[in-house]
Design a protein around this motif. Structure first.
Motif, short mmCIF file in Angstrom:
data_model
loop_
_atom_site.label_atom_id
_atom_site.label_comp_id
_atom_site.label_asym_id
_atom_site.label_seq_id
_atom_site.Cartn_x
_atom_site.Cartn_y
_atom_site.Cartn_z
N LYS A 168 39.68 36.45 40.14
CA LYS A 168 38.92 37.36 40.99
C LYS A 168 39.63 38.70 41.10
CE LYS A 168 36.27 37.42 45.30
NZ LYS A 168 35.96 36.72 46.57
N ASP A 169 40.95 38.68 41.16
CA ASP A 169 41.72 39.92 41.24
C ASP A 169 41.56 40.76 39.98
OD1 ASP A 169 42.63 39.38 43.77
OD2 ASP A 169 44.58 38.59 43.13
N GLN A 203 39.02 40.63 37.89
CA GLN A 203 37.65 41.17 37.87
C GLN A 203 37.55 42.43 38.73
OE1 GLN A 203 34.23 39.73 40.19
NE2 GLN A 203 33.28 39.10 38.25
N LYS A 204 38.17 42.39 39.90
CA LYS A 204 38.19 43.56 40.79
C LYS A 204 38.79 44.76 40.07
CE LYS A 204 40.25 45.20 45.13
NZ LYS A 204 41.07 44.82 46.31
N LYS A 205 39.92 44.54 39.40
CA LYS A 205 40.61 45.61 38.66
C LYS A 205 39.69 46.20 37.60
CE LYS A 205 44.45 46.24 35.42
NZ LYS A 205 45.54 45.54 34.69
N MET A 240 28.20 43.27 41.51
CA MET A 240 28.82 43.20 42.84
C MET A 240 28.14 42.14 43.69
SD MET A 240 31.48 44.99 43.29
CE MET A 240 31.53 44.91 45.08
N ARG A 297 29.40 38.81 42.64
CA ARG A 297 30.81 38.62 43.00
C ARG A 297 30.93 37.99 44.39
NH1 ARG A 297 36.15 40.23 42.12
NH2 ARG A 297 37.28 40.91 43.98
N TRP A 351 31.38 34.23 44.40
CA TRP A 351 32.46 33.80 43.50
C TRP A 351 32.76 32.31 43.64
CZ3 TRP A 351 35.24 36.36 39.72
CH2 TRP A 351 36.35 35.68 39.22
#
Length: 298
Positions: A194-195, A197-199, A219, A222, A225
């Motif tokens: 998840k981190d 993907q955020k990046k 979004m 997400r 998730w």
């Protein structure tokens, strides 16, 4: 004497009949057996080897290969396909991307649009998303099932555990039929954190050249998730079989992810042990005759 492989792909394979927890599969391998520079060189060499094997597959014209790619958004499916395609002959490869089904597609069973895109004998087919969307997106958003107009399914309450069990069985039957008729099936889940993907989402927003890649719909999904992670886990536990295995590939490092996918495909090709077709004595004689005619031309 056979040497021990540098990377054991069995570590990423979901064993048939074995229940797994998705959390037990890492999204990033910290102690990689190769460094990035050497790994990328290996990948380029592997792509050349895959191209040679594809040529034999095409000439043999008996077996087809179906590669299924599933992942959360921004995991790297498109880039992986681009790398795999870079060394392959386009005439023997078919790439199909599946988005939300159209009204026409919803008027058929959910396999219909996928069946039309299956690779012919001698071809490699790559599914960017696949029939598995019907136990992933629809599992998280069961209201979408109502659009399929399935007999007996009148409300979300009708979509129970028995419904999903039946759908997994349908998928297994579909793939078993393909396997028994000469299609090799390899399924890859690009396991991104998840981190990460955020990046990648932030990169798409901040880089004008990548703005087109970002969708507000991404979004929205997400936010679900955890539900998607559960849906993937259920899917693996019900549909990873000996004839159509799932591989959970760590996807936080794209270069390493591509090496693993390429290696799994290469190893499967090796097992096929396909050679160029041998021609008959009559054909050889005809070829020799044609050769002499060509050499005697003025």
């Amino acid at each position: 004497m056979a040497t021990k492989p540098l990377i054991n792909m069995e570590a990423f394979r979901v064993k048939a009949g074995k229940k797994i927890k998705l959390k037990s599969f890492a999204t990033n391998v910290k102690k990689k057996p190769v460094e990035k520079q050497k790994g990328e060189a290996m990948l380029q060499k592997g792509i050349i080897e895959l191209a040679n094997m594809q040529d034999k597959l095409y000439a043999h014209n008996e077996i087809s290969v179906l590669i299924v790619l599933q992942a959360m958004d921004a995991a790297g499916k498109d880039g992986t396909i681009k790398h795999l395609m870079s060394g392959l002959n386009p005439s023997g490869v078919k790439v199909s991307s599946f988005k939300a089904p159209s009204a026409t597609e919803l008027d058929h069973d959910y396999f219909w649009r996928h069946y039309k895109e299956l690779p012919a004998r001698g071809e490699i087919g790559i599914f960017n998303r696949s029939h598995y969307e019907n136990v992933l997106v629809t599992k998280v958003h069961p209201e979408y099932i109502l659009n399929e107009n399935i007999p007996g399914i009148k409300s979300v309450k009708d979509i129970d555990k028995k419904f999903w069990k039946k759908r997994y069985e349908q998928i297994n039957s579909f793939e078993k039929n393909l396997s028994e008729n000469g299609t090799i099936i390899l399924k890859f889940f690009l396991h991104v954190s998840k981190d990460e993907q955020k990046k990648r989402f932030l990169e798409r927003i901040e880089d004008p050249k990548k703005n087109w890649k970002f969708s507000l719909a991404d979004m929205k999904e997400r936010a679900f998730w955890d539900q998607y992670q559960d849906a993937y886990e259920e899917m693996f536990n019900h549909t990873s079989t000996e004839y159509a295995p799932w591989y959970v590939i760590p996807a936080d490092d794209k270069w390493y992810m591509r090496i693993l996918i390429g290696l799994a495909i290469y190893q499967q090709f090796q097992k096929l042990n396909i050679a160029y077709p041998r021609v008959s004595k009559e054909t050889k004689a005809a070829l020799e005759k044609a050769k002499q005619v060509l050499l005697n031309e003025k």
